[in-house]
Design an enzyme around this catalytic site. Structure first.
Site, PDB file in Angstrom:
ATOM      1  N   GLU A   1      -1.064 -33.133  79.401  1.00  0.00           N
ATOM      2  CA  GLU A   1      -0.635 -34.515  79.640  1.00  0.00           C
ATOM      3  C   GLU A   1      -1.788 -35.486  79.361  1.00  0.00           C
ATOM      4  OE1 GLU A   1       2.516 -36.774  82.593  1.00  0.00           O
ATOM      5  OE2 GLU A   1       1.476 -35.016  83.364  1.00  0.00           O
TER       6      GLU A   1
ATOM      7  N   TYR B   1       2.084 -27.321  78.145  1.00  0.00           N
ATOM      8  CA  TYR B   1       2.615 -28.315  79.080  1.00  0.00           C
ATOM      9  C   TYR B   1       4.135 -28.221  79.009  1.00  0.00           C
ATOM     10  CZ  TYR B   1       3.722 -32.880  81.142  1.00  0.00           C
ATOM     11  OH  TYR B   1       4.247 -33.885  81.920  1.00  0.00           O
TER      12      TYR B   1
ATOM     13  N   ASP C   1       0.358 -26.503  82.912  1.00  0.00           N
ATOM     14  CA  ASP C   1       1.355 -27.002  83.853  1.00  0.00           C
ATOM     15  C   ASP C   1       2.699 -26.433  83.412  1.00  0.00           C
ATOM     16  OD1 ASP C   1       3.203 -28.386  85.329  1.00  0.00           O
ATOM     17  OD2 ASP C   1       2.594 -30.381  84.659  1.00  0.00           O
TER      18      ASP C   1
ATOM     19  N   ASN D   1       5.390 -26.334  85.315  1.00  0.00           N
ATOM     20  CA  ASN D   1       6.462 -27.129  85.925  1.00  0.00           C
ATOM     21  C   ASN D   1       7.495 -26.293  86.667  1.00  0.00           C
ATOM     22  OD1 ASN D   1       6.539 -30.012  86.041  1.00  0.00           O
ATOM     23  ND2 ASN D   1       6.408 -30.062  83.808  1.00  0.00           N
TER      24      ASN D   1
ATOM     25  N   ASP E   1      -2.795 -36.365  89.707  1.00  0.00           N
ATOM     26  CA  ASP E   1      -1.886 -35.863  90.744  1.00  0.00           C
ATOM     27  C   ASP E   1      -1.845 -34.336  90.748  1.00  0.00           C
ATOM     28  OD1 ASP E   1      -0.631 -35.922  88.254  1.00  0.00           O
ATOM     29  OD2 ASP E   1       1.334 -36.478  89.041  1.00  0.00           O
TER      30      ASP E   1
END
Length: 250
Positions: A35, A105, A144, A146, A241
């Site tokens: 990201e 990602y 990531d 997710n 985050d």
């Protein structure tokens, strides 16, 4: 060997919040980011001793991945297999002498699950890609992804059941991947450890209260199991985050 993976949620913003301090302290052999949210020419990182590889999304301020490595790879590819036109900049594969590194990602299914079908198709394609690579050399998959795989991978599993990142379908895809000859390095070492998360909502006090999800991973081929020295979650590191995750190999 030390590898780091971090969803920086906008690399330019993260650099203003201490990214380079952490990068320099870690002195990783390979440092992967997701990201990045930028286009070519929008940042100039002076990372002495590192080769830099970037996969930019076509859409501005969106997605994107990068790998910074001290070890020059044999080859680099972008996307899955022949799909090097992959427009969201979500995958970089680096081939080294004794393994492939795949920095990913994974697409979010979105709050209303509008992208769940796309996401599940992505999972199928990625798994097949990894299986084919694994036939050639062992795999290190990071990024990531997710998804919180099991109930101990997020703070509030009951209230989040069926939500994006914790649907039965997404969790099942992770189970299938791990049953295909791959290991979640953190769970391999710490199978029962709770309250270890890598992402927190920006809602007030959520991170302070550690109401989080573990959705960032280092997943490795079974063939590398004996080389896993440690798999860490650096939840103390701010700037995004998400927090960084670290894999150390013998």
């Amino acid at each position: 060997m030390k590898l780091v993976s971090w969803n920086v949620n906008g690399l330019r913003a993260c650099v203003t919040k201490g990214y380079l301090d952490y990068f320099n302290v870690m002195d990783a052999d390979i440092f992967c980011v997701q990201e990045t949210k930028l286009q070519e020419g929008q940042i100039n990182l002076d990372l002495e001793g590192y080769h830099q590889y970037w996969n930019y999304a076509e859409k501005k301020g969106y997605s994107g991945t990068a790998v910074f490595t001290k070890i020059k790879p044999i080859s680099v590819s972008y996307g899955v297999g022949d799909r090097n036109e992959e427009e969201e900049g979500r995958i970089i594969t680096l081939e080294f002498n004794d393994f492939y590194l795949v920095n990913v990602y994974t697409p979010n299914s979105q709050r209303d699950l509008a992208r769940l079908t796309f996401r599940l198709e992505w999972e199928e394609r990625i798994r097949e890609y990894l299986i084919q690579l694994d036939k050639l050399k062992p795999i290190i998959l990071c990024g990531d992804l997710n998804v919180a795989h099991t109930e101990i991978d997020l703070k509030n599993p009951k209230s989040n059941k069926g939500n994006s990142g914790f649907t039965d379908e997404e969790r099942e895809k992770m189970t299938i991947l791990l049953n295909s000859g791959f290991i979640d390095s953190f769970r391999h070492l710490y199978p029962e450890m709770t309250d270890k998360f890598t992402w927190w909502s920006y809602m007030r006090n959520v991170r302070e209260k550690n109401i989080g999800w573990r959705i960032d991973y280092f997943i490795v081929s079974e063939k590398l199991k004996e080389r896993i020295k440690d798999s860490q979650i650096h939840s103390h590191v701010m700037g995004s985050d998400h927090c960084p995750v670290v894999l150390e190999l013998h």
